[in-house]
Design a protein around this motif. Structure first.
Motif, PDB file in Angstrom:
ATOM      1  N   ASP A  18       6.433  26.881  21.224  1.00 13.01           N
ATOM      2  CA  ASP A  18       5.917  26.179  19.821  1.00 13.01           C
ATOM      3  C   ASP A  18       7.018  26.257  18.884  1.00 13.01           C
ATOM      4  N   PRO A  19       7.510  25.050  18.479  1.00 14.38           N
ATOM      5  CA  PRO A  19       8.690  25.031  17.341  1.00 14.38           C
ATOM      6  C   PRO A  19       8.095  25.415  15.952  1.00 14.38           C
ATOM      7  N   ASN A  20       6.980  25.663  15.997  1.00 12.41           N
ATOM      8  CA  ASN A  20       6.580  26.101  14.362  1.00 12.41           C
ATOM      9  C   ASN A  20       6.692  27.732  14.511  1.00 12.41           C
ATOM     10  N   LYS A  21       6.767  28.163  15.548  1.00 12.86           N
ATOM     11  CA  LYS A  21       7.206  29.958  15.700  1.00 12.86           C
ATOM     12  C   LYS A  21       8.607  30.230  15.684  1.00 12.86           C
ATOM     13  N   TYR A  22       9.127  29.470  16.396  1.00 13.66           N
ATOM     14  CA  TYR A  22      10.787  29.833  16.602  1.00 13.66           C
ATOM     15  C   TYR A  22      11.610  28.681  16.394  1.00 13.66           C
ATOM     16  N   GLN A  23      12.692  28.924  15.955  1.00 14.13           N
ATOM     17  CA  GLN A  23      13.718  27.772  15.665  1.00 14.13           C
ATOM     18  C   GLN A  23      14.681  27.697  16.717  1.00 14.13           C
ATOM     19  N   LEU A  24      14.599  27.785  17.915  1.00 16.06           N
ATOM     20  CA  LEU A  24      15.604  27.864  18.934  1.00 16.06           C
ATOM     21  C   LEU A  24      15.632  26.600  19.451  1.00 16.06           C
ATOM     22  N   GLU A  25      16.554  25.738  19.656  1.00 15.26           N
ATOM     23  CA  GLU A  25      16.836  24.504  20.070  1.00 15.26           C
ATOM     24  C   GLU A  25      16.650  24.715  21.639  1.00 15.26           C
ATOM     25  N   LEU A  26      15.617  23.589  22.128  1.00 15.43           N
ATOM     26  CA  LEU A  26      15.429  23.573  23.564  1.00 15.43           C
ATOM     27  C   LEU A  26      16.849  22.682  24.249  1.00 15.43           C
ATOM     28  N   THR A  27      17.969  23.230  24.713  1.00 14.48           N
ATOM     29  CA  THR A  27      18.765  22.453  25.361  1.00 14.48           C
ATOM     30  C   THR A  27      18.446  22.300  26.798  1.00 14.48           C
ATOM     31  N   GLY A  49       5.737  21.817  21.455  1.00 15.55           N
ATOM     32  CA  GLY A  49       5.017  21.299  20.386  1.00 15.55           C
ATOM     33  C   GLY A  49       4.156  22.626  20.092  1.00 15.55           C
ATOM     34  N   PRO A  50       3.216  22.296  19.007  1.00 17.27           N
ATOM     35  CA  PRO A  50       3.109  20.785  18.194  1.00 17.27           C
ATOM     36  C   PRO A  50       4.292  20.642  17.217  1.00 17.27           C
ATOM     37  N   ILE A  51       4.693  19.269  17.224  1.00 13.39           N
ATOM     38  CA  ILE A  51       5.473  18.863  16.202  1.00 13.39           C
ATOM     39  C   ILE A  51       4.491  18.195  15.137  1.00 13.39           C
ATOM     40  N   ILE A  52       4.431  18.626  13.946  1.00 16.20           N
ATOM     41  CA  ILE A  52       3.596  18.105  13.021  1.00 16.20           C
ATOM     42  C   ILE A  52       4.595  17.516  11.903  1.00 16.20           C
ATOM     43  N   THR A  53       4.126  16.251  11.670  1.00 18.09           N
ATOM     44  CA  THR A  53       4.801  15.278  10.926  1.00 18.09           C
ATOM     45  C   THR A  53       3.948  14.579   9.861  1.00 18.09           C
ATOM     46  N   GLU A  54       3.795  14.410   8.823  1.00 15.02           N
ATOM     47  CA  GLU A  54       2.886  13.663   8.199  1.00 15.02           C
ATOM     48  C   GLU A  54       1.480  14.106   8.490  1.00 15.02           C
ATOM     49  N   LYS A  56       0.720  13.187  11.673  1.00 17.56           N
ATOM     50  CA  LYS A  56       0.617  13.131  13.251  1.00 17.56           C
ATOM     51  C   LYS A  56       0.874  14.506  13.743  1.00 17.56           C
ATOM     52  N   MET A  57       0.383  14.694  14.864  1.00 15.48           N
ATOM     53  CA  MET A  57       0.847  15.716  15.847  1.00 15.48           C
ATOM     54  C   MET A  57       1.216  15.399  17.286  1.00 15.48           C
ATOM     55  N   GLU A  58       2.318  15.569  17.502  1.00 17.38           N
ATOM     56  CA  GLU A  58       3.180  15.210  18.483  1.00 17.38           C
ATOM     57  C   GLU A  58       3.672  16.476  19.546  1.00 17.38           C
ATOM     58  N   PHE A  59       3.876  16.082  20.921  1.00 19.74           N
ATOM     59  CA  PHE A  59       4.395  16.944  21.780  1.00 19.74           C
ATOM     60  C   PHE A  59       5.563  16.461  22.867  1.00 19.74           C
ATOM     61  N   ILE A  60       6.249  17.168  23.096  1.00 21.43           N
ATOM     62  CA  ILE A  60       7.249  16.556  24.184  1.00 21.43           C
ATOM     63  C   ILE A  60       7.025  17.375  25.688  1.00 21.43           C
ATOM     64  N   ILE A  61       7.031  16.775  26.773  1.00 18.44           N
ATOM     65  CA  ILE A  61       7.134  17.616  27.888  1.00 18.44           C
ATOM     66  C   ILE A  61       8.345  17.418  28.764  1.00 18.44           C
TER      67      ILE A  61
END
Length: 159
Positions: A18-27, A49-54, A56-61
């Motif tokens: 969850d990128p809203n809890k942690y700021q670690l870049e996923l390489t 995810g969730p990636i929340i913009t405007e 919209k809610m997105e996620f990446i697998i």
């Protein structure tokens, strides 16, 4: 220290980041490391995810090798269950995005944890592609979810 959760449902297992809890870049290297730390169990990949913009809610697998995976229904089910479990606001009808493909979700009242997923597939004819016409027909692929999707563990990751 980062706590990640692992979910299992319909034969698939995914770790949720969850990128809203942690700021670690996923390489790709970190994705591989996180996937293999998985306490001795197999996972299909990581859901970011969730990636929340405007509005919209997105996620990446991500696959366990760090590449982006195509949208699949089991990952979508697991991600939605994670949203519900962690208190994200999931409206009666919402649309999620995964790699620019829309997933319509409607909560069913007939089932305690039931959800109806409708993954829109885009169909474009060769002539439309050749003529650069942007019109597209959407073909719904509806999936009913009313089965066991559950959190099966936590994983601790040290950067």
């Amino acid at each position: 220290m980062i706590e990640l959760v692992k979910y299992r449902g319909f034969g698939s297992e995914y770790i949720i980041y969850d990128p809203n809890k942690y700021q670690l870049e996923l390489t790709p290297e970190r994705i591989k490391k996180i996937s293999y730390i998985n306490c001795g169990g197999y996972v299909d990949g990581i859901i970011y995810g969730p990636i929340i913009t405007e509005n919209k809610m997105e996620f990446i697998i991500f696959n366990i090798d760090g590449t982006k995976a195509k949208l699949n229904a089991n990952a979508a089910r697991i991600f939605i269950k994670y949203l519900l479990d962690t208190g994200y606001e999931v409206e009666e009808e919402i649309t999620l995005l995964c790699l620019n493909r829309e997933i319509d979700i409607v909560k069913l009242e007939d089932y305690m944890d039931g959800l109806k997923l409708s993954i829109r597939r885009t169909k474009v004819s060769r002539s439309e592609v050749m003529s650069m016409d942007n019109s597209q027909d959407s073909i719904p692929d509806t999936i009913y979810m009313a089965g066991p999707v559950k959190q099966v563990g936590s994983i601790y990751y040290y950067n």
